[in-house]
Each structure stands twice: as C-alpha cells, then as structure tokens.
Scaffold this motif. Sequence first.
Motif, PDB file in Angstrom:
ATOM      1  N   ILE A 159       0.827  -1.213   0.000  1.00 27.72           N
ATOM      2  CA  ILE A 159       0.000   0.000   0.000  1.00 27.72           C
ATOM      3  C   ILE A 159       0.860   1.262   0.000  1.00 27.72           C
ATOM      4  O   ILE A 159       0.567   2.218  -0.720  1.00 27.72           O
ATOM      5  CB  ILE A 159      -0.955  -0.006   1.234  1.00 27.72           C
ATOM      6  CG1 ILE A 159      -1.952  -1.171   1.142  1.00 27.72           C
ATOM      7  CG2 ILE A 159      -1.656   1.332   1.409  1.00 27.72           C
ATOM      8  CD1 ILE A 159      -2.952  -1.095   0.027  1.00 27.72           C
ATOM      9  N   LEU A 212      -4.345   3.926  10.715  1.00 34.10           N
ATOM     10  CA  LEU A 212      -3.041   3.531  10.168  1.00 34.10           C
ATOM     11  C   LEU A 212      -1.928   4.474  10.599  1.00 34.10           C
ATOM     12  O   LEU A 212      -0.755   4.124  10.527  1.00 34.10           O
ATOM     13  CB  LEU A 212      -3.113   3.428   8.645  1.00 34.10           C
ATOM     14  CG  LEU A 212      -3.967   2.264   8.132  1.00 34.10           C
ATOM     15  CD1 LEU A 212      -3.999   2.255   6.608  1.00 34.10           C
ATOM     16  CD2 LEU A 212      -3.436   0.921   8.648  1.00 34.10           C
ATOM     17  N   CYS A 233      -3.120   7.260  -0.896  1.00 36.21           N
ATOM     18  CA  CYS A 233      -3.066   5.786  -0.987  1.00 36.21           C
ATOM     19  C   CYS A 233      -4.226   5.118  -0.247  1.00 36.21           C
ATOM     20  O   CYS A 233      -4.502   3.944  -0.467  1.00 36.21           O
ATOM     21  CB  CYS A 233      -1.735   5.265  -0.440  1.00 36.21           C
ATOM     22  SG  CYS A 233      -0.315   5.705  -1.466  1.00 36.21           S
ATOM     23  N   LEU A 234      -4.888   5.841   0.635  1.00 40.22           N
ATOM     24  CA  LEU A 234      -6.006   5.269   1.390  1.00 40.22           C
ATOM     25  C   LEU A 234      -7.358   5.531   0.752  1.00 40.22           C
ATOM     26  O   LEU A 234      -8.390   5.094   1.273  1.00 40.22           O
ATOM     27  CB  LEU A 234      -6.012   5.809   2.821  1.00 40.22           C
ATOM     28  CG  LEU A 234      -4.720   5.608   3.624  1.00 40.22           C
ATOM     29  CD1 LEU A 234      -4.957   5.957   5.076  1.00 40.22           C
ATOM     30  CD2 LEU A 234      -4.197   4.190   3.482  1.00 40.22           C
ATOM     31  N   GLU A 279      -2.401   9.940   2.499  1.00 39.89           N
ATOM     32  CA  GLU A 279      -3.848  10.169   2.390  1.00 39.89           C
ATOM     33  C   GLU A 279      -4.376   9.668   1.038  1.00 39.89           C
ATOM     34  O   GLU A 279      -5.434   9.055   0.964  1.00 39.89           O
ATOM     35  CB  GLU A 279      -4.193  11.659   2.557  1.00 39.89           C
ATOM     36  CG  GLU A 279      -3.952  12.206   3.970  1.00 39.89           C
ATOM     37  CD  GLU A 279      -4.952  11.682   5.003  1.00 39.89           C
ATOM     38  OE1 GLU A 279      -5.949  11.041   4.619  1.00 39.89           O
ATOM     39  OE2 GLU A 279      -4.720  11.916   6.218  1.00 39.89           O
ATOM     40  N   LEU A 321      -9.849   5.221   8.671  1.00 40.50           N
ATOM     41  CA  LEU A 321      -8.720   4.446   8.149  1.00 40.50           C
ATOM     42  C   LEU A 321      -7.393   5.170   8.338  1.00 40.50           C
ATOM     43  O   LEU A 321      -6.403   4.592   8.786  1.00 40.50           O
ATOM     44  CB  LEU A 321      -8.963   4.141   6.662  1.00 40.50           C
ATOM     45  CG  LEU A 321      -7.977   3.197   5.965  1.00 40.50           C
ATOM     46  CD1 LEU A 321      -7.876   1.868   6.687  1.00 40.50           C
ATOM     47  CD2 LEU A 321      -8.380   2.972   4.501  1.00 40.50           C
ATOM     48  N   SER A 322      -7.415   6.468   8.042  1.00 44.63           N
ATOM     49  CA  SER A 322      -6.174   7.231   8.130  1.00 44.63           C
ATOM     50  C   SER A 322      -5.720   7.359   9.592  1.00 44.63           C
ATOM     51  O   SER A 322      -4.542   7.147   9.900  1.00 44.63           O
ATOM     52  CB  SER A 322      -6.396   8.577   7.438  1.00 44.63           C
ATOM     53  OG  SER A 322      -5.793   9.611   8.110  1.00 44.63           O
ATOM     54  N   GLU A 378      -0.813  -1.757   7.218  1.00 40.87           N
ATOM     55  CA  GLU A 378      -1.640  -1.249   6.111  1.00 40.87           C
ATOM     56  C   GLU A 378      -1.906  -2.318   5.054  1.00 40.87           C
ATOM     57  O   GLU A 378      -3.007  -2.386   4.498  1.00 40.87           O
ATOM     58  CB  GLU A 378      -1.043   0.036   5.509  1.00 40.87           C
ATOM     59  CG  GLU A 378       0.297  -0.102   4.824  1.00 40.87           C
ATOM     60  CD  GLU A 378       1.496  -0.021   5.767  1.00 40.87           C
ATOM     61  OE1 GLU A 378       1.299  -0.097   6.991  1.00 40.87           O
ATOM     62  OE2 GLU A 378       2.635   0.094   5.271  1.00 40.87           O
ATOM     63  N   SER A 381       0.151   1.115  -4.836  1.00 43.61           N
ATOM     64  CA  SER A 381      -0.718   2.283  -5.053  1.00 43.61           C
ATOM     65  C   SER A 381      -0.201   3.101  -6.230  1.00 43.61           C
ATOM     66  O   SER A 381      -0.980   3.613  -7.043  1.00 43.61           O
ATOM     67  CB  SER A 381      -0.775   3.148  -3.781  1.00 43.61           C
ATOM     68  OG  SER A 381      -1.261   2.396  -2.690  1.00 43.61           O
ATOM     69  N   TRP A 431      -9.610  -4.680   9.764  1.00 45.69           N
ATOM     70  CA  TRP A 431     -10.290  -3.800   8.804  1.00 45.69           C
ATOM     71  C   TRP A 431     -11.570  -3.214   9.415  1.00 45.69           C
ATOM     72  O   TRP A 431     -11.861  -2.024   9.275  1.00 45.69           O
ATOM     73  CB  TRP A 431     -10.611  -4.552   7.516  1.00 45.69           C
ATOM     74  CG  TRP A 431     -11.652  -3.895   6.651  1.00 45.69           C
ATOM     75  CD1 TRP A 431     -12.898  -4.363   6.364  1.00 45.69           C
ATOM     76  CD2 TRP A 431     -11.534  -2.634   5.974  1.00 45.69           C
ATOM     77  NE1 TRP A 431     -13.569  -3.486   5.554  1.00 45.69           N
ATOM     78  CE2 TRP A 431     -12.759  -2.404   5.304  1.00 45.69           C
ATOM     79  CE3 TRP A 431     -10.536  -1.668   5.877  1.00 45.69           C
ATOM     80  CZ2 TRP A 431     -13.000  -1.260   4.531  1.00 45.69           C
ATOM     81  CZ3 TRP A 431     -10.768  -0.519   5.116  1.00 45.69           C
ATOM     82  CH2 TRP A 431     -11.988  -0.329   4.451  1.00 45.69           C
ATOM     83  N   SER A 460      -4.543  -2.455  -4.251  1.00 47.86           N
ATOM     84  CA  SER A 460      -4.379  -1.274  -3.398  1.00 47.86           C
ATOM     85  C   SER A 460      -5.782  -0.815  -3.024  1.00 47.86           C
ATOM     86  O   SER A 460      -6.756  -1.291  -3.600  1.00 47.86           O
ATOM     87  CB  SER A 460      -3.636  -0.165  -4.151  1.00 47.86           C
ATOM     88  OG  SER A 460      -4.465   0.357  -5.184  1.00 47.86           O
ATOM     89  N   PHE A 461      -5.884   0.072  -2.057  1.00 50.84           N
ATOM     90  CA  PHE A 461      -7.210   0.596  -1.739  1.00 50.84           C
ATOM     91  C   PHE A 461      -7.805   1.300  -2.964  1.00 50.84           C
ATOM     92  O   PHE A 461      -9.016   1.281  -3.173  1.00 50.84           O
ATOM     93  CB  PHE A 461      -7.151   1.557  -0.553  1.00 50.84           C
ATOM     94  CG  PHE A 461      -6.896   0.861   0.759  1.00 50.84           C
ATOM     95  CD1 PHE A 461      -7.853   0.028   1.321  1.00 50.84           C
ATOM     96  CD2 PHE A 461      -5.694   1.035   1.430  1.00 50.84           C
ATOM     97  CE1 PHE A 461      -7.624  -0.627   2.523  1.00 50.84           C
ATOM     98  CE2 PHE A 461      -5.453   0.387   2.637  1.00 50.84           C
ATOM     99  CZ  PHE A 461      -6.415  -0.450   3.186  1.00 50.84           C
TER     100      PHE A 461
END
Lengths: 242, 242
Positions: A28, A197, A218-219, A216, A193-194, A155, A33, A186, A123-124
Amino acid sequence: MPAVDICFSPELLPLYKLEGRVAVIVDILRATSSIVTALANGVTHVFAVAELDECTALGRQHGCLTAAERNGVQAEGFDLGNSPFGYLDGAIVTRGRAVAISTTNGTQALRRSLGADAIIIGSFLNLQAVADFARGQQKDVLVVCAGWKGQFCLEDTVFGGALAERLADTFDVRSSDATLAARHLWQQARPDLSGYLLQSAHVRRLNHLEAHKDFEFCLRLDEYPATLPIWREDRLVLLGDR
Amino acid sequence: MPAVDICFSPELLPLYKLEGRVAVIVDILRATSSIVTALANGVTHVFAVAELDECTALGRQHGCLTAAERNGVQAEGFDLGNSPFGYLDGAIVTRGRAVAISTTNGTQALRRSLGADAIIIGSFLNLQAVADFARGQQKDVLVVCAGWKGQFCLEDTVFGGALAERLADTFDVRSSDATLAARHLWQQARPDLSGYLLQSAHVRRLNHLEAHKDFEFCLRLDEYPATLPIWREDRLVLLGDR
C-alpha cells in the motif's frame, strides 16, 4: 466455494500453494498504489525491480522512464520518485510511456508469487477491480503482503481484510486465521482508516518524511475501481491491454 | 524503554534479533499451556522434541514419562497425550517426574529462539508470571508464536496482545505493527475470549476432536500466576529451580 487467504510476508510464501490461485500483491505504501495510479493514468506498462541499478538498466534497455526513491526522496538520476503523484501532477509527462519502478518489498512479493495462476496488483485505490477480478476467476485468492523488510505491516494487512470483506458473500473467508484477523482489523480501521493507520510504525516513519499527502491518497477507496494491473511475462499491464 | 515485538511464525525468526532479548514461546493450543500446567503441578522438568521417536528415545534415556498425540488422541506407546489435564486428573502420577513432550510447532519455535538471552514459556495460564519476569529483566521482549505449520494463528497472536497490554505502562508497545495488531485483536477478544477464538480454523479443528474441555482450560487467565518455565541447557524448568 473458493477461499481468501492472506500471507503476511513474502518470507512465508514457501508455506502456501500458489498453483490454481490468484495472487494479489499488496504494498500500500506505496509501490502498488503507485503502479495502479500509473496504469490508471495512461502509463503503458510497468517493470518492477528491487535494485536501483537494475532499474537504470531496464530504463536504458526499454527506453522507459525510471522511478526510485532512497530515504524518502527521488533518487539521483531517476525520472520519478515513488509517489503516486508522479503520475498525476505532470512535472514529467508519463502518459503513453513505460516505467521501471524500483521497489524492494513489492518486487520480493511479486517474484516469489510467480507460481500463481494469475498475479494482480492490489491497493485501496483499485479494491473493487481486484474484487471483481477474483469473482470472475472463481479461484482461491492469496493476498501477498509485501510487508516491511519481511515483517508484518498493518496497512497491507488491513487491505487484505477489506478485500475479504468485499468477497465475503461468495468466498470462504473463515477458514484462515490470517483472513479472520485481517478482517477484524479492517472492521476496526474502517471508520477512520487514516487515523487507524497513523498508529503504524511504518506510517509514522513515512510521515516524518513529509509524505502525508501520499499517505492520504493511498487510502482513497475505489479511486480507480476498474483499473487492474496484471502480470504478463515480465511486466505489469492493464487487464484487457495486450 | 524496552519494547515488545511479536513474531507470528517461527519461519520469520531469521528476521529478528534475538541477542539481548527475552523470547517468549507461545503455543496456546496446547503445548505451552500443558508445559505450564505440568511444571505448576510438580513435574520436575520438561524436554520438548518435534518427533515421536525422539520423544520415545528421550523417555528411555532419562527414564522420564512421554507425552504425545497424533490426530487428537494419545499416541500408542506413550504415557500421556498433549492435554494439560494429563497433569491434573491423576490417571498417571506425574508429580516428581520429568516428561518428554512431542510438539512439532512448539519445538520449532523453541529451537529457533536459542540465540535469545532468556527463553521462557508463555500461555494465558501464566500470563502474569511472564509479565513479571519481563519487567524484572527490563530487556526487549519477543513473543514467538508457534503458529500452525508455520502459518499465523489467532490464539497465539491474541496472547501476544494480552502480554503487550500488561506491559504497556513500562514497555514500548507501539513501535511494531505486529504488536499493534495483536493488541487490537486482544482488545476485541477479551470480553469473550472463548467465543472469539472459536472462530479460528485451528480451534474449530480441535473442537471436532472433542477437546473442548482443553480449549476452555487453556484460556483461563492467570490460573498459575507465578509459574514460569524457563529454558536451561536442554530442558524447561521452573524459574528458581536448579
């Protein structure tokens, strides 16, 4: 019913069966990403290598752009760093070009997964594309976390949990303890999420390097819901491209 | 401030520094729970070996009892199975005797940890003894999960999280992603540890074998709060014993 399993480190791959499975490579922050972002934004294909000199050599051989970082900044003599924004903000035109990316953890994960029936990049950003591909294949899925120098990283694991959650209606997501744990993580992470992590050691290190904007980005969930990088012979291409 | 880290599989041990650290070997179901129970109930020392024939050989060599299971039942020709109740309910007198135990995953974890400054045995049963020892040493702690055939397993990980929680006031429990994840899982599991771990694939397999009584026993927190098995030369003894 096909199953979802998660391998927390490339070092553990010898314990897993790859034949008959779809391997989802995840790094990630930030290799996978960036690869998704690159292919979503017109890069034709991506070579992934571990070392800087291999990257330079591939760049020369194929006449492609090179991307590498050392200590959080673009490595000297390379066209791009490892940020996904290299493919977005246009300091260098990447559309229509191929790119050789240097990524130690990601390359390890990829190289060791070559026995799988298909190798795709997760990746997300392209979570939905990964889930759709898995559903279409109806094969067992193995999420291969690139990890951090071979060790567990939060992550990549949380991504594995997110994928298991998306596939839970038609895949067995209960017969592996790794999948169970990742799904629990999860579920805890999802509301923020941010923030979740940001606890991670690796993430805190990355933030030190003022890469918070990358983090930020990549999420972002499903930023590229139809972009699926897939391994063909020696490179990553967009699914559907030749 | 010393740190707590968790290694999810003996296969990952080469990535970890052992020198200067306390290694806590964990195989909740059931090797380390049984070893703690044995020493808490008068067994003088324990040999741990991987294979049945080594176990038999050790038994002969040292004139000690032998303990082994195959497919969930006591192996033929052995004095005990792998249940902690073997040291409690007195079908065979174990007090004052030494025991050679056959445990594949646990022995792997132990053998690969020999470079550590101290090797101790952890389980929910003696969680407090492990925490007290770690505090006394003031060294970095590495929880070594025996796992299941080298793979991640939920119950060993949740134990790691419980230990990190106990040590959180005087140890760094935030600089490893594995420790962060394990602590989150422990916090989820704590209100109903048995219900939580019943999800696990390995636990469900064990329950099939009608070992539910063992399972419930192995989850008792601090049943033996002062029992600490420690590695001396070639065997496990009670801390304080010669």
